[in-house]
Scaffold this active site. Sequence first.
Site, short mmCIF file in Angstrom:
data_model
loop_
_atom_site.label_atom_id
_atom_site.label_comp_id
_atom_site.label_asym_id
_atom_site.label_seq_id
_atom_site.Cartn_x
_atom_site.Cartn_y
_atom_site.Cartn_z
N SER A 83 -29.46 90.38 56.64
CA SER A 83 -28.32 89.93 55.87
C SER A 83 -27.24 91.01 55.84
O SER A 83 -26.82 91.49 56.89
CB SER A 83 -28.79 89.54 54.46
OG SER A 83 -27.80 88.79 53.78
N ASP A 220 -41.94 77.33 47.22
CA ASP A 220 -41.03 78.47 47.25
C ASP A 220 -39.67 78.11 46.66
O ASP A 220 -38.91 77.34 47.24
CB ASP A 220 -40.87 78.96 48.70
CG ASP A 220 -40.00 80.19 48.82
OD1 ASP A 220 -39.68 80.79 47.78
OD2 ASP A 220 -39.63 80.55 49.95
N ASP A 241 -28.80 78.86 57.49
CA ASP A 241 -30.08 79.13 56.84
C ASP A 241 -29.97 79.06 55.32
O ASP A 241 -30.89 79.45 54.61
CB ASP A 241 -30.63 80.50 57.28
CG ASP A 241 -29.77 81.67 56.82
OD1 ASP A 241 -28.80 81.46 56.06
OD2 ASP A 241 -30.07 82.81 57.23
N HIS A 263 -33.00 81.77 54.79
CA HIS A 263 -32.50 83.15 54.74
C HIS A 263 -33.54 84.13 54.20
O HIS A 263 -33.47 85.32 54.51
CB HIS A 263 -31.25 83.19 53.87
CG HIS A 263 -30.46 84.45 54.03
ND1 HIS A 263 -29.75 84.74 55.17
CD2 HIS A 263 -30.27 85.51 53.20
CE1 HIS A 263 -29.15 85.92 55.04
NE2 HIS A 263 -29.47 86.40 53.85
N ASP A 265 -37.11 83.26 54.27
CA ASP A 265 -38.27 83.14 55.16
C ASP A 265 -38.22 84.17 56.29
O ASP A 265 -39.25 84.67 56.75
CB ASP A 265 -38.29 81.76 55.84
CG ASP A 265 -38.78 80.65 54.92
OD1 ASP A 265 -39.26 80.96 53.82
OD2 ASP A 265 -38.65 79.48 55.30
#
Length: 296
Positions: A83, A220, A241, A263, A265
């Site tokens: 990121s 999740d 994502d 993002h 995972d």
Amino acid sequence: MSQGSATRYPLVLVPGMLGFIRLVFYSYWYGIAEALRRDGATVIAVQVSPLHSSEVRGEQLLARIEEILRETGAARVNLIGHSQGALTARYAAAMRPDLVASVTSVAGPNHGSELADHIHTHYPADSAKGRLLAFFLRLIGAVMGLLDTGYRGPKLPVDIHAGHESLTTAGVTLFNQRYPQGLPETWGGHGPEEVNGVRYYSWSGTLQPGKTDRGRNLLDGTNRSCRLFATTFVREAGQCDGMVGRYSSHLGTVIGDAYPLDHFDIVNQSVGLVGKGAEPIRLFVEHAGRLKAAGL
């Protein structure tokens, strides 16, 4: 022990916004660093300001790289950034290519994030909603600071506005004008494989019905967040994502841009609760082998 991931230079893992090394026993790079070490790699997860501009984070990273080189005796490092960590790594490589052998962007917003643009438009910093969001982020940062067991350095500065602006399309456009190394010349293309002696790579994922909304992702909460965030995307609607667009992630050699990974995972969060068919740890181990084969 296998030596398939025993790269010539240490692997340095750089986290994204609100990133950390370890909260109590929970690692940001959940299971990834351990798998790489078992396969022979020297792996160092670093901490930079969780909320600040990519340039400030990049200067902090450069200081940490110099420490790592002194500690390990290595001549250079391989940077892997998730990121905003990708932008942080790109800055470090642009400023000191002599210290960096490679930069790998993992779900990096290399052309900005449409989610950041949405927040900029609908939650301006001087509005009540913007101030509430900033308070919420500061609260998260404070709680994480209390739980942090992986970082023992000096207190790192925080600038929420600078951090957010660094991720908008406009902010990243300015960043790219200053530090263009590895960027594709055409939208959705590959960038140059090597610039100033530094190799550039990237990979990313997309939300895929039947995969990223199945398996352990059903448990999740971050996957549900990514699906909500994805509704803010326009240019890359259906091709993101949840936080970064598929083509916005491209840098250098694009290893893949449509893995069934949201993002979080993609760095095996949360606690490995990833979607059907997702193998994020394998991607990192394979990439270490790729770097090793390249003499890095």
